[in-house]
Structures are given as C-alpha cells and as structure tokens.
Motif scaffolding. Structure first.
Motif, mmCIF file in Angstrom:
data_model
loop_
_atom_site.group_PDB
_atom_site.id
_atom_site.type_symbol
_atom_site.label_atom_id
_atom_site.label_comp_id
_atom_site.label_asym_id
_atom_site.label_seq_id
_atom_site.Cartn_x
_atom_site.Cartn_y
_atom_site.Cartn_z
ATOM 1 N N ARG A 154 7.826 -9.726 20.891
ATOM 2 C CA ARG A 154 7.389 -9.896 19.796
ATOM 3 C C ARG A 154 6.938 -11.288 19.778
ATOM 4 N N ALA A 155 7.635 -12.286 20.116
ATOM 5 C CA ALA A 155 7.253 -13.758 20.231
ATOM 6 C C ALA A 155 6.051 -14.022 20.967
ATOM 7 N N ARG A 156 5.709 -13.247 22.032
ATOM 8 C CA ARG A 156 4.774 -13.265 22.984
ATOM 9 C C ARG A 156 3.493 -13.088 22.362
ATOM 10 N N TYR A 157 3.422 -11.891 21.468
ATOM 11 C CA TYR A 157 2.407 -11.328 20.797
ATOM 12 C C TYR A 157 2.155 -12.052 19.437
ATOM 13 N N ASN A 158 3.005 -12.885 18.927
ATOM 14 C CA ASN A 158 2.888 -13.597 17.657
ATOM 15 C C ASN A 158 3.325 -12.518 16.456
ATOM 16 N N VAL A 159 4.255 -11.553 16.960
ATOM 17 C CA VAL A 159 4.196 -10.523 15.853
ATOM 18 C C VAL A 159 5.737 -10.962 15.106
ATOM 19 N N GLU A 160 5.557 -11.136 13.501
ATOM 20 C CA GLU A 160 6.706 -11.351 12.913
ATOM 21 C C GLU A 160 7.079 -10.061 11.937
ATOM 22 N N SER A 161 8.424 -9.746 12.590
ATOM 23 C CA SER A 161 8.906 -8.633 12.061
ATOM 24 C C SER A 161 10.320 -8.929 12.054
ATOM 25 N N ASN A 162 10.983 -8.250 10.680
ATOM 26 C CA ASN A 162 12.634 -8.526 10.587
ATOM 27 C C ASN A 162 13.297 -7.356 11.186
ATOM 28 N N ALA A 163 12.537 -6.245 11.459
ATOM 29 C CA ALA A 163 13.321 -4.809 12.224
ATOM 30 C C ALA A 163 13.971 -5.354 13.366
ATOM 31 N N PRO A 164 15.237 -5.133 12.978
ATOM 32 C CA PRO A 164 16.116 -5.327 14.092
ATOM 33 C C PRO A 164 16.540 -4.263 15.116
ATOM 34 N N ASP A 172 -1.034 -9.394 3.836
ATOM 35 C CA ASP A 172 -1.847 -9.444 3.040
ATOM 36 C C ASP A 172 -2.252 -7.798 2.881
ATOM 37 N N VAL A 173 -3.522 -7.553 2.261
ATOM 38 C CA VAL A 173 -3.587 -5.899 2.069
ATOM 39 C C VAL A 173 -4.199 -5.170 3.267
ATOM 40 N N TRP A 174 -4.843 -6.052 4.215
ATOM 41 C CA TRP A 174 -5.095 -5.581 5.520
ATOM 42 C C TRP A 174 -4.025 -5.145 6.099
ATOM 43 N N GLN A 175 -3.236 -6.382 6.447
ATOM 44 C CA GLN A 175 -1.750 -5.881 7.254
ATOM 45 C C GLN A 175 -1.234 -4.694 6.890
ATOM 46 N N ALA A 176 -1.017 -4.738 5.627
ATOM 47 C CA ALA A 176 -0.169 -3.422 4.760
ATOM 48 C C ALA A 176 -1.037 -2.194 5.101
ATOM 49 N N PHE A 177 -2.400 -2.287 5.198
ATOM 50 C CA PHE A 177 -3.148 -1.141 5.319
ATOM 51 C C PHE A 177 -2.800 -0.497 6.821
ATOM 52 N N PHE A 178 -3.192 -1.631 8.064
ATOM 53 C CA PHE A 178 -2.959 -1.158 9.006
ATOM 54 C C PHE A 178 -1.478 -0.677 9.375
ATOM 55 N N VAL A 188 0.685 -1.139 -0.009
ATOM 56 C CA VAL A 188 0.108 -0.025 0.178
ATOM 57 C C VAL A 188 0.683 1.180 0.148
ATOM 58 N N HIS A 189 0.538 2.032 -0.987
ATOM 59 C CA HIS A 189 1.438 3.403 -0.912
ATOM 60 C C HIS A 189 0.548 4.522 -0.989
ATOM 61 N N ALA A 190 0.788 5.472 -0.231
ATOM 62 C CA ALA A 190 -0.183 6.709 -0.039
ATOM 63 C C ALA A 190 0.747 7.727 0.503
ATOM 64 N N HIS A 191 -0.045 8.967 0.632
ATOM 65 C CA HIS A 191 0.496 10.248 1.007
ATOM 66 C C HIS A 191 0.028 10.795 2.253
#
Ligand SMILES: [Zn+2]
Length: 236
Positions: free
Chosen positions: A209-219, A167-173, A95-98
């Motif tokens: 993150r693991a506790r909340y089941n969040v998958e993120s590469n951000a170190p 998915d598009v919902w995750q990108a939007f949120f 999703v790209h916006a301004h």
C-alpha cells in the motif's frame, strides 16, 4: 453559495447520474453526500430518481441530520451518512446504492471476504457484510458501526452497499471496485470456485500500500480476508 459548494453540487449530480446509468439504483434508491465543513453536509433528498436529479434538488443538513436548507425533504438514510462522518474524520463523502451483483452477495448473506484480486486487497482489504438493520432506523447504523473504523466499503445485508472516501470520486470508485469484484467473484464461482491467494502473497499486497500511496485502515486479520490456507484448513 460559495464556489466550492457549487462545485460539490455539480459533483454529486454527476455521481448520481453515473450511478443511475450503471444500473446501481432503481426508482428512488440510493443517496450521496459530501461534508461541506465541520457542521454541515450537502446531500441528496428523499423521493427522487438519481438519474434525473439536478443541483438545486440537493439539500444541506447539519451533523445531526436535520435539514438546514433546500426545498426537498431529507432522506430517511441520513443517519447512515452522519454516523460515518462522526466516526471517520478523514471521510468527506459517502455513496450508498444497490449495485445488483454486490447486493446479490449481501442478499445471500455473503461478504466479499476472499483474498482474490491484488488490486482489491491493496485498496479495500476486504468488503465485510453488516448484518441486516431496518433501513432508516438505528438498527441499520448500529450494524455498520463496528465496521466503519476499519473499512471503506461495506455490504449491507438484504439491502445494498455503502462506500466512502476523501472525496465523492473516491467513494464512487470504491463502489465501482466492489461491484466489479462481485461480478468477478460470481463468475469464478460459476466456473468451479474462486481460489484465494496464499497468506504470504496477501501479506505482500497489504505491505505494498505504501508503494502505491494507498491510505487504508483495513488490517490483515485471521480470516479477513480469507486466504488459501483458511480454505484448506476448513476442508479438513
Ligand atoms: Zn438503500
């Protein structure tokens, strides 16, 4: 057309209408895509308001960004989408916006890089700023490429914001979170300055993150995000 493609068309249109209603785009700004399979993506075309787009306005492009199907023309920003898909096999929507407050930071040459809010740290780590590149040219994607592997939300200098997800919902949120974070940061700055959390608290959030089941590469890297100790040391 498969049922899943029909569903993807409806999802993109719903997200486009939301982006418009939230005031994240004006005129024909913004674009949204979903990866349909290994070889093609469904995306918004050029020259259409996201507030009034309909399912049969969407086009299908291949992974090089060439149009395969659809009566409208492709967006000049298609390379932004194909670059993210090629670098991130886990990503299925862009999703790209301004959004105006986040884009305000990007226009001031500022990333949203302070460790201020637990939820943002857990979900996104930080929101870096890709340096300016002329829209619709390889300069734009070249500036984004070093950041794409590690981050799921990017500010684009003097331009806008791009988020992506499974998915598009995750990108939007994710974009909703970036704009909300930008608004809160702006208010904190008006009230005398946002105060980042200390390093050990930020570390605990990355580990949560693991506790909340969040998958993120951000170190968590030195200065990304900026923690309380970084601010103190820069004042010395
Ligand atoms: Zn744009």
């Amino acid at each position: 057309m498969s049922i899943s493609e029909r569903q993807c068309r409806e999802d993109i249109v719903r997200i486009c209408h939301l982006i418009y209603e939230k005031g994240w785009v004006a005129m024909n700004d913004g674009n949204v895509s979903i990866r349909l399979n290994d070889s093609c993506i469904l995306c918004t075309p050029t020259a259409i308001s996201k507030g009034f787009i309909e399912t049969d306005d969407l086009i299908v492009c291949d992974m090089e960004g060439s149009k395969i199907e659809g009566r409208r023309e492709r967006t000049s920003e298609i390379a932004m989408h194909t670059t993210i898909y090629s670098m991130r096999p886990d990503i299925r929507s862009v999703v790209h916006a301004h959004p105006p407050v986040a884009t305000g930071f990007a226009t001031a040459g500022r990333s949203l890089d302070k460790a201020l809010l637990p939820e943002v740290i857990i979900q996104l780590g930080t929101v870096p700023l890709a340096s300016y590149g002329l829209p619709g040219t390889p300069a734009l994607t070249a500036a984004m490429m070093p950041l794409i592997p590690d981050y799921d939300a990017l500010l684009l200098e003097n331009h806008g914001c791009t988020c992506y997800g499974v998915d598009v919902w995750q990108a939007f949120f994710r974009m909703e979170m970036v704009e909300h974070f930008a608004r809160i940061t702006l208010v904190a700055e008006l009230l005398g300055g946002a105060r980042p959390l200390p390093r050990d608290e930020v570390q605990k959030l990355f580990e949560a993150r693991a506790r909340y089941n969040v998958e993120s590469n951000a170190p968590m890297r030195p200065g990304m995000p900026i923690v309380a100790e970084d601010v103190v040391s820069s004042r010395r």
